[in-house]
Design an enzyme around this catalytic site. Structure first.
Site, PDB file in Angstrom:
ATOM      1  CG  ASN A 127       6.721  -8.299   8.473  1.00  0.00           C
ATOM      2  OD1 ASN A 127       7.702  -8.145   8.252  1.00  0.00           O
ATOM      3  ND2 ASN A 127       5.749  -8.829   7.479  1.00  0.00           N
TER       4      ASN A 127
ATOM      5  CG  ASP B 152      10.319  -7.613   0.057  1.00  0.00           C
ATOM      6  OD1 ASP B 152      11.335  -8.564  -0.022  1.00  0.00           O
ATOM      7  OD2 ASP B 152       9.177  -7.799   0.873  1.00  0.00           O
TER       8      ASP B 152
HETATM    9  N1  EPU Z   1       1.434   2.034   0.055  1.00  0.00           N
HETATM   10  C1  EPU Z   1       1.455   3.372  -0.530  1.00  0.00           C
HETATM   11  N2  EPU Z   1       1.761   4.573   0.183  1.00  0.00           N
HETATM   12  C2  EPU Z   1       2.459   4.088   1.398  1.00  0.00           C
HETATM   13  C3  EPU Z   1       2.459   2.790   1.990  1.00  0.00           C
HETATM   14  C4  EPU Z   1       1.961   1.819   1.370  1.00  0.00           C
HETATM   15  O1  EPU Z   1       0.828   3.488  -1.607  1.00  0.00           O
HETATM   16  O2  EPU Z   1       2.870   5.419   2.171  1.00  0.00           O
HETATM   17  C5  EPU Z   1       1.074   0.924  -0.656  1.00  0.00           C
HETATM   18  C6  EPU Z   1       2.151  -0.003  -0.989  1.00  0.00           C
HETATM   19  O3  EPU Z   1       2.814   0.512  -2.160  1.00  0.00           O
HETATM   20  C7  EPU Z   1       1.475  -1.417  -1.209  1.00  0.00           C
HETATM   21  C8  EPU Z   1       0.281  -1.185  -0.170  1.00  0.00           C
HETATM   22  O4  EPU Z   1       0.163   0.321  -0.034  1.00  0.00           O
HETATM   23  O5  EPU Z   1       0.982  -1.402  -2.497  1.00  0.00           O
HETATM   24  C9  EPU Z   1       0.540  -1.959   1.173  1.00  0.00           C
HETATM   25  O6  EPU Z   1       1.461  -1.416   1.715  1.00  0.00           O
HETATM   26  P1  EPU Z   1       1.896  -1.494   3.378  1.00  0.00           P
HETATM   27  O7  EPU Z   1       2.299  -0.374   3.675  1.00  0.00           O
HETATM   28  O8  EPU Z   1       0.424  -2.027   3.948  1.00  0.00           O
HETATM   29  O9  EPU Z   1       2.804  -2.649   3.468  1.00  0.00           O
HETATM   30  P2  EPU Z   1       4.229  -2.588   4.380  1.00  0.00           P
HETATM   31  O10 EPU Z   1       4.234  -1.952   5.804  1.00  0.00           O
HETATM   32  O11 EPU Z   1       5.251  -1.710   3.521  1.00  0.00           O
HETATM   33  C10 EPU Z   1       4.070  -4.774   5.559  1.00  0.00           C
HETATM   34  C11 EPU Z   1       4.974  -6.078   5.663  1.00  0.00           C
HETATM   35  C12 EPU Z   1       4.907  -6.805   4.299  1.00  0.00           C
HETATM   36  C13 EPU Z   1       3.555  -7.063   3.996  1.00  0.00           C
HETATM   37  C14 EPU Z   1       2.654  -5.770   4.047  1.00  0.00           C
HETATM   38  C15 EPU Z   1       1.176  -6.392   3.942  1.00  0.00           C
HETATM   39  C16 EPU Z   1       6.713  -5.422   6.941  1.00  0.00           C
HETATM   40  C17 EPU Z   1       8.276  -4.936   7.076  1.00  0.00           C
HETATM   41  N3  EPU Z   1       6.423  -5.345   5.606  1.00  0.00           N
HETATM   42  O12 EPU Z   1       4.763  -3.904   4.563  1.00  0.00           O
HETATM   43  O13 EPU Z   1       5.759  -7.935   4.303  1.00  0.00           O
HETATM   44  O14 EPU Z   1       3.392  -7.653   2.834  1.00  0.00           O
HETATM   45  O15 EPU Z   1       2.900  -5.234   5.172  1.00  0.00           O
HETATM   46  O16 EPU Z   1       0.911  -6.949   4.809  1.00  0.00           O
HETATM   47  O17 EPU Z   1       6.123  -5.302   7.933  1.00  0.00           O
HETATM   48  C18 EPU Z   1       7.318  -9.545   3.817  1.00  0.00           C
HETATM   49  O18 EPU Z   1       7.409  -9.832   5.063  1.00  0.00           O
HETATM   50  O19 EPU Z   1       8.073 -10.127   3.059  1.00  0.00           O
HETATM   51  C19 EPU Z   1       6.642  -8.382   3.465  1.00  0.00           C
HETATM   52  C20 EPU Z   1       6.827  -7.721   2.019  1.00  0.00           C
END
Ligand code: EPU
Length: 432
Positions: free
Chosen positions: A22, A114
């Protein structure tokens, strides 16, 4: 593709936490901000980085990989429209800022990733719009333009989303003027991205209370950066070690400072570990005890840790509670564990103290785990990356054979997982 696993083998030895998935994927996107070469050391060879490589090459990047490092250089943006990718993940939306900064237009494929709930990007898009981007989308693509360039502004994120924080930073570093991001996420992978951007010439300051200040610069240069070790890999292997009394595994490169909340949870349930200069040794335990955990944004207990940790809790004596407050639908794998002999019930009420966005909604996000329950081998299908590692850990400590289908999902995030586990003594084979 499947893994065939015969559980119960003693696991002993050393396994390395590779470069963080990530962080690596976001750093590849950060390299698009400059026409000079960036070199990423400790680079993980996983499907997710291959997908981002395909994205960058379709834009105009020249990529070379060798000696655990990736060199990436994008002398010119040949296409502001990234080609439709052969596989999907959640990274392309992060390329909007770099493309807008370099050529004023951007078209990137809509996200995949995912199967853990809807995963919207509304917070990303709101932030980019307030920096001056105009964004539309259809079923397949985001279309963005910034005819007058991006301009710094004050942005308060509705939720400290990791992706939205990264997106805002990647857009603001070359925007005109100063951007203030309040309620930003401050995960170690984001801090590592900031370290790389600072080497590239960006001006970024960290305030107290989750505020990030960015002063746009005119141009960024190339940089060489060593990617931080993957703390999700570290936790996956740590839980594997702890889950069976006969195991002893050293996780090379695991960093205490990025695992503080996890290590304290381990200590609380009676798990043992030893911090060394170049890693952490985890010892299998007989007498684990129950606890309660709540997932949260950093520095809280990470959502990607609850799946391997829940397996540990099936081996702990007593009733444990896991409250998932980051994703609304991340307990699908519990059904698999119950088929293997676990005793876990999932509820939609909040079983915890943290303020939770899912309170009063029908999302199954609290689990009650009664242990200790021995696990028995069963055939399973991987649901998502972290659920899949839970399937693998459960199968490795279970009695008998399990076949786990769909391990391509695991290849997205874990480099040579089966080979590395075999080196610890695991009986695991990859079959068609
Ligand atoms: N969310 C919203 N709107 C947005 C963005 C996010 O409602 O515009 C919500 C999401 O639906 C979720 C929450 O906020 O319920 C957290 O989402 P976040 O944006 O923080 O996560 P992400 O950037 O999509 C990254 C990692 C994930 C990890 C999360 C939390 C990457 C590619 N993915 O996801 O990793 O779980 O941060 O730390 O960096 C994994 O590696 O398996 C994985 C899923």
């Amino acid at each position: 593709m499947k893994f065939k696993i015969i559980g119960g083998e003693k696991l002993e030895g050393e396994i390395e936490a590779k470069g963080s998935k990530n962080a690596a994927t976001k750093m590849m996107i950060a390299s698009l901000l400059t026409d000079e070469e960036c070199v990423l050391e400790n680079f993980p060879l996983i499907d997710d980085t291959e997908i981002v490589q395909e994205l960058c090459e379709s834009i105009g990047s020249e990529v070379k990989i060798g000696n655990s490092a990736l060199s990436i250089k994008t002398p010119e943006i040949k296409n502001f429209r990234a080609s439709f990718l052969s596989r999907r993940n959640r990274i392309p939306v992060l390329a909007l800022g770099p493309l807008l900064n370099r050529v004023g237009r951007a078209e990137v494929p809509i996200l995949g990733g995912d199967k853990i709930g809807p995963r919207p990007v509304d917070i990303h898009l709101e932030a980019l719009k307030s920096l001056g981007a105009r964004i539309n989308f259809d079923q397949n693509y985001f279309y963005a333009e910034a005819p007058n360039g991006l301009k710094g502004t004050r942005i308060s994120l509705r939720y400290p989303s990791v992706g939205a924080t990264e997106n805002t930073i990647l857009a603001a570093v070359l925007a005109k003027g100063r951007t203030v991001v309040q309620n930003a996420a401050i995960e170690p992978e984001i801090i590592d991205l900031i370290l790389m951007l600072q080497k590239m010439g960006a001006i970024i300051e960290l305030g107290s209370d989750r505020t990030i200040y960015i002063e746009g610069v005119k141009k960024l240069n190339g940089a060489r950066h060593r990617i931080l070790p993957d703390r999700n890999e570290a936790v996956s292997f740590a839980c594997l070690a702890l889950a069976s009394p006969q195991n002893k595994i050293k996780i090379k490169n695991a960093r205490q400072e990025n695992l503080i909340t996890f290590l304290s949870a381990v200590r609380r349930i009676g798990g043992r570990y030893q911090i060394e200069d170049d890693g952490i040794v985890f010892y299998g335990a007989k007498d684990l005890s129950a606890t309660e955990i709540e997932t949260d944004t950093h520095p809280g207990f990470m959502t990607d840790w609850q799946q391997p940790f829940s397996i540990l809790l099936t081996q702990a004596k007593g009733v444990s509670i896991v409250h998932e407050t980051v994703y609304e639908d991340r307990f699908g794998y519990i059904e698999d564990l119950n088929l293997m002999g676990a005793n876990i019930k999932v509820f939609s009420k909040c079983f915890g103290e943290l303020s939770c966005r899912f309170n009063g909604k029908e999302h199954p996000h609290s689990a009650v785990i009664s242990g200790h329950t021995p696990l028995f081998g069963k055939n399973q299908k991987v649901r998502d990356l972290r659920a899949g590692i839970a399937n693998v850990i459960a199968a490795l400590i279970a009695d008998g054979e399990s076949q786990i289908d769909g391990v391509e999902e695991l290849d997205r995030g874990y480099e040579d997982l089966d080979e590395r586990l075999r080196n610890l003594g695991a009986d695991i084979k990859r079959i068609m």
